[in-house]
Design a protein around this motif. Structure first.
Motif, PDB file in Angstrom:
ATOM      1  N   ILE A 104      46.976  40.420  41.638  1.00  0.00           N
ATOM      2  CA  ILE A 104      46.242  40.249  40.387  1.00  0.00           C
ATOM      3  C   ILE A 104      44.753  40.196  40.690  1.00  0.00           C
ATOM      4  O   ILE A 104      44.313  39.375  41.508  1.00  0.00           O
ATOM      5  CB  ILE A 104      46.656  38.958  39.658  1.00  0.00           C
ATOM      6  N   ILE A 105      43.988  41.051  40.016  1.00  0.00           N
ATOM      7  CA  ILE A 105      42.533  41.029  40.145  1.00  0.00           C
ATOM      8  C   ILE A 105      41.964  40.272  38.952  1.00  0.00           C
ATOM      9  O   ILE A 105      42.424  40.427  37.822  1.00  0.00           O
ATOM     10  CB  ILE A 105      41.956  42.463  40.236  1.00  0.00           C
ATOM     11  N   SER A 106      40.962  39.442  39.228  1.00  0.00           N
ATOM     12  CA  SER A 106      40.359  38.659  38.149  1.00  0.00           C
ATOM     13  C   SER A 106      38.946  38.280  38.556  1.00  0.00           C
ATOM     14  O   SER A 106      38.536  38.503  39.695  1.00  0.00           O
ATOM     15  CB  SER A 106      41.186  37.394  37.878  1.00  0.00           C
ATOM     16  N   LYS A 107      38.207  37.714  37.608  1.00  0.00           N
ATOM     17  CA  LYS A 107      36.861  37.255  37.927  1.00  0.00           C
ATOM     18  C   LYS A 107      36.578  35.956  37.214  1.00  0.00           C
ATOM     19  O   LYS A 107      37.144  35.670  36.163  1.00  0.00           O
ATOM     20  CB  LYS A 107      35.831  38.320  37.565  1.00  0.00           C
ATOM     21  N   ASP A 108      35.710  35.193  37.791  1.00  0.00           N
ATOM     22  CA  ASP A 108      35.236  33.946  37.196  1.00  0.00           C
ATOM     23  C   ASP A 108      33.743  34.114  36.966  1.00  0.00           C
ATOM     24  O   ASP A 108      32.954  34.104  37.913  1.00  0.00           O
ATOM     25  CB  ASP A 108      35.524  32.777  38.139  1.00  0.00           C
ATOM     26  N   ASN A 109      33.368  34.311  35.727  1.00  0.00           N
ATOM     27  CA  ASN A 109      31.953  34.574  35.421  1.00  0.00           C
ATOM     28  C   ASN A 109      31.061  33.392  35.798  1.00  0.00           C
ATOM     29  O   ASN A 109      29.949  33.576  36.284  1.00  0.00           O
ATOM     30  CB  ASN A 109      31.794  34.894  33.938  1.00  0.00           C
ATOM     31  N   ALA A 110      31.552  32.196  35.591  1.00  0.00           N
ATOM     32  CA  ALA A 110      30.739  31.017  35.883  1.00  0.00           C
ATOM     33  C   ALA A 110      30.422  30.911  37.373  1.00  0.00           C
ATOM     34  O   ALA A 110      29.355  30.439  37.762  1.00  0.00           O
ATOM     35  CB  ALA A 110      31.452  29.757  35.404  1.00  0.00           C
ATOM     36  N   LYS A 111      31.362  31.369  38.197  1.00  0.00           N
ATOM     37  CA  LYS A 111      31.164  31.320  39.642  1.00  0.00           C
ATOM     38  C   LYS A 111      30.685  32.648  40.211  1.00  0.00           C
ATOM     39  O   LYS A 111      30.477  32.761  41.412  1.00  0.00           O
ATOM     40  CB  LYS A 111      32.471  30.907  40.330  1.00  0.00           C
ATOM     41  N   ASN A 112      30.540  33.649  39.322  1.00  0.00           N
ATOM     42  CA  ASN A 112      30.107  34.983  39.777  1.00  0.00           C
ATOM     43  C   ASN A 112      30.976  35.469  40.935  1.00  0.00           C
ATOM     44  O   ASN A 112      30.478  35.959  41.951  1.00  0.00           O
ATOM     45  CB  ASN A 112      28.634  34.960  40.211  1.00  0.00           C
ATOM     46  N   THR A 113      32.267  35.317  40.792  1.00  0.00           N
ATOM     47  CA  THR A 113      33.189  35.620  41.882  1.00  0.00           C
ATOM     48  C   THR A 113      34.346  36.471  41.387  1.00  0.00           C
ATOM     49  O   THR A 113      34.895  36.231  40.306  1.00  0.00           O
ATOM     50  CB  THR A 113      33.726  34.318  42.513  1.00  0.00           C
ATOM     51  N   LEU A 114      34.679  37.447  42.192  1.00  0.00           N
ATOM     52  CA  LEU A 114      35.830  38.307  41.952  1.00  0.00           C
ATOM     53  C   LEU A 114      36.961  37.852  42.865  1.00  0.00           C
ATOM     54  O   LEU A 114      36.715  37.467  44.013  1.00  0.00           O
ATOM     55  CB  LEU A 114      35.466  39.759  42.280  1.00  0.00           C
ATOM     56  N   TYR A 115      38.185  37.888  42.358  1.00  0.00           N
ATOM     57  CA  TYR A 115      39.324  37.438  43.141  1.00  0.00           C
ATOM     58  C   TYR A 115      40.391  38.526  43.247  1.00  0.00           C
ATOM     59  O   TYR A 115      40.476  39.425  42.405  1.00  0.00           O
ATOM     60  CB  TYR A 115      39.978  36.206  42.488  1.00  0.00           C
ATOM     61  N   LEU A 116      41.197  38.399  44.280  1.00  0.00           N
ATOM     62  CA  LEU A 116      42.416  39.187  44.385  1.00  0.00           C
ATOM     63  C   LEU A 116      43.515  38.234  44.828  1.00  0.00           C
ATOM     64  O   LEU A 116      43.526  37.788  45.976  1.00  0.00           O
ATOM     65  CB  LEU A 116      42.276  40.336  45.387  1.00  0.00           C
ATOM     66  N   GLN A 117      44.381  37.893  43.889  1.00  0.00           N
ATOM     67  CA  GLN A 117      45.522  37.051  44.194  1.00  0.00           C
ATOM     68  C   GLN A 117      46.639  37.957  44.711  1.00  0.00           C
ATOM     69  O   GLN A 117      47.047  38.879  44.005  1.00  0.00           O
ATOM     70  CB  GLN A 117      45.991  36.293  42.957  1.00  0.00           C
ATOM     71  N   MET A 118      47.105  37.682  45.919  1.00  0.00           N
ATOM     72  CA  MET A 118      48.118  38.532  46.548  1.00  0.00           C
ATOM     73  C   MET A 118      49.375  37.706  46.777  1.00  0.00           C
ATOM     74  O   MET A 118      49.341  36.713  47.498  1.00  0.00           O
ATOM     75  CB  MET A 118      47.593  39.081  47.875  1.00  0.00           C
ATOM     76  N   ASN A 119      50.445  38.123  46.145  1.00  0.00           N
ATOM     77  CA  ASN A 119      51.722  37.429  46.261  1.00  0.00           C
ATOM     78  C   ASN A 119      52.767  38.339  46.891  1.00  0.00           C
ATOM     79  O   ASN A 119      52.604  39.558  46.939  1.00  0.00           O
ATOM     80  CB  ASN A 119      52.195  36.973  44.878  1.00  0.00           C
ATOM     81  N   SER A 120      53.852  37.745  47.351  1.00  0.00           N
ATOM     82  CA  SER A 120      54.967  38.505  47.944  1.00  0.00           C
ATOM     83  C   SER A 120      54.465  39.490  48.991  1.00  0.00           C
ATOM     84  O   SER A 120      54.828  40.668  48.986  1.00  0.00           O
ATOM     85  CB  SER A 120      55.742  39.243  46.837  1.00  0.00           C
ATOM     86  N   LEU A 121      53.627  38.999  49.867  1.00  0.00           N
ATOM     87  CA  LEU A 121      53.021  39.865  50.879  1.00  0.00           C
ATOM     88  C   LEU A 121      54.061  40.385  51.871  1.00  0.00           C
ATOM     89  O   LEU A 121      55.033  39.689  52.198  1.00  0.00           O
ATOM     90  CB  LEU A 121      51.920  39.115  51.616  1.00  0.00           C
ATOM     91  N   THR A 122      53.841  41.591  52.322  1.00  0.00           N
ATOM     92  CA  THR A 122      54.696  42.230  53.323  1.00  0.00           C
ATOM     93  C   THR A 122      53.827  42.659  54.501  1.00  0.00           C
ATOM     94  O   THR A 122      52.598  42.768  54.365  1.00  0.00           O
ATOM     95  CB  THR A 122      55.417  43.453  52.752  1.00  0.00           C
ATOM     96  N   PRO A 123      54.433  42.942  55.649  1.00  0.00           N
ATOM     97  CA  PRO A 123      53.634  43.403  56.800  1.00  0.00           C
ATOM     98  C   PRO A 123      52.828  44.665  56.486  1.00  0.00           C
ATOM     99  O   PRO A 123      51.771  44.887  57.088  1.00  0.00           O
ATOM    100  CB  PRO A 123      54.701  43.666  57.866  1.00  0.00           C
ATOM    101  N   GLU A 124      53.299  45.471  55.531  1.00  0.00           N
ATOM    102  CA  GLU A 124      52.577  46.686  55.154  1.00  0.00           C
ATOM    103  C   GLU A 124      51.263  46.376  54.442  1.00  0.00           C
ATOM    104  O   GLU A 124      50.417  47.257  54.289  1.00  0.00           O
ATOM    105  CB  GLU A 124      53.448  47.573  54.256  1.00  0.00           C
ATOM    106  N   ASP A 125      51.083  45.146  54.009  1.00  0.00           N
ATOM    107  CA  ASP A 125      49.823  44.746  53.373  1.00  0.00           C
ATOM    108  C   ASP A 125      48.762  44.361  54.395  1.00  0.00           C
ATOM    109  O   ASP A 125      47.616  44.076  54.027  1.00  0.00           O
ATOM    110  CB  ASP A 125      50.061  43.567  52.428  1.00  0.00           C
ATOM    111  N   THR A 126      49.123  44.334  55.660  1.00  0.00           N
ATOM    112  CA  THR A 126      48.152  44.006  56.707  1.00  0.00           C
ATOM    113  C   THR A 126      47.029  45.036  56.727  1.00  0.00           C
ATOM    114  O   THR A 126      47.271  46.239  56.831  1.00  0.00           O
ATOM    115  CB  THR A 126      48.848  43.965  58.082  1.00  0.00           C
TER     116      THR A 126
END
Length: 119
Positions: A68-90
């Motif tokens: 999930i990609i998201s942003k917090d305007n108050a913190k001026n920060t972009l996020y990438l929440q990564m779940n169910s990670l696999t070795p292919e995500d390395t």
């Protein structure tokens, strides 16, 4: 020129989660499309997720339902929440700000943050 600073990478076991952060040098949201890219060893850089200037999100098929990609305007920060990670995500993960989503052309990116997923 825009400078991007990524953080939040690390080592995790398969099935785990990580949240990456990206902080640009100025408030650029609404001016550029923000894209998370990744590049694994021996692979080309590939787009993972994007957040356009209108706030719409899009994802590569291989992460749909997991990231999930998201942003917090108050913190001026972009996020990438990564779940169910696999070795292919390395990979090294980069955030980029540019005129087009999922395109490195004309974009600014940082040094990246390493994500390692073990089986």
């Amino acid at each position: 020129q825009v400078h991007m600073v990524e953080s939040g990478g690390g080592s995790v076991q398969a099935g785990g989660s990580l949240r990456l952060s990206c902080r640009p040098s100025g408030n650029i949201y609404g001016r550029y499309c923000m894209t998370w890219f990744r590049q694994g060893s021996g692979n080309e850089r590939e787009g993972v997720a994007a957040l356009d200037s209108d706030g719409a999100t899009s994802y590569a098929d291989f992460v749909k339902g997991r990231f999930i990609i998201s942003k917090d305007n108050a913190k001026n920060t972009l996020y990438l929440q990564m779940n169910s990670l696999t070795p292919e995500d390395t990979a090294m993960y980069y955030c980029a700000a540019g005129p087009a989503c999922f395109s490195s052309r004309g974009s600014f990116s940082g040094q990246g943050t390493q994500v390692t997923v073990s089986s």
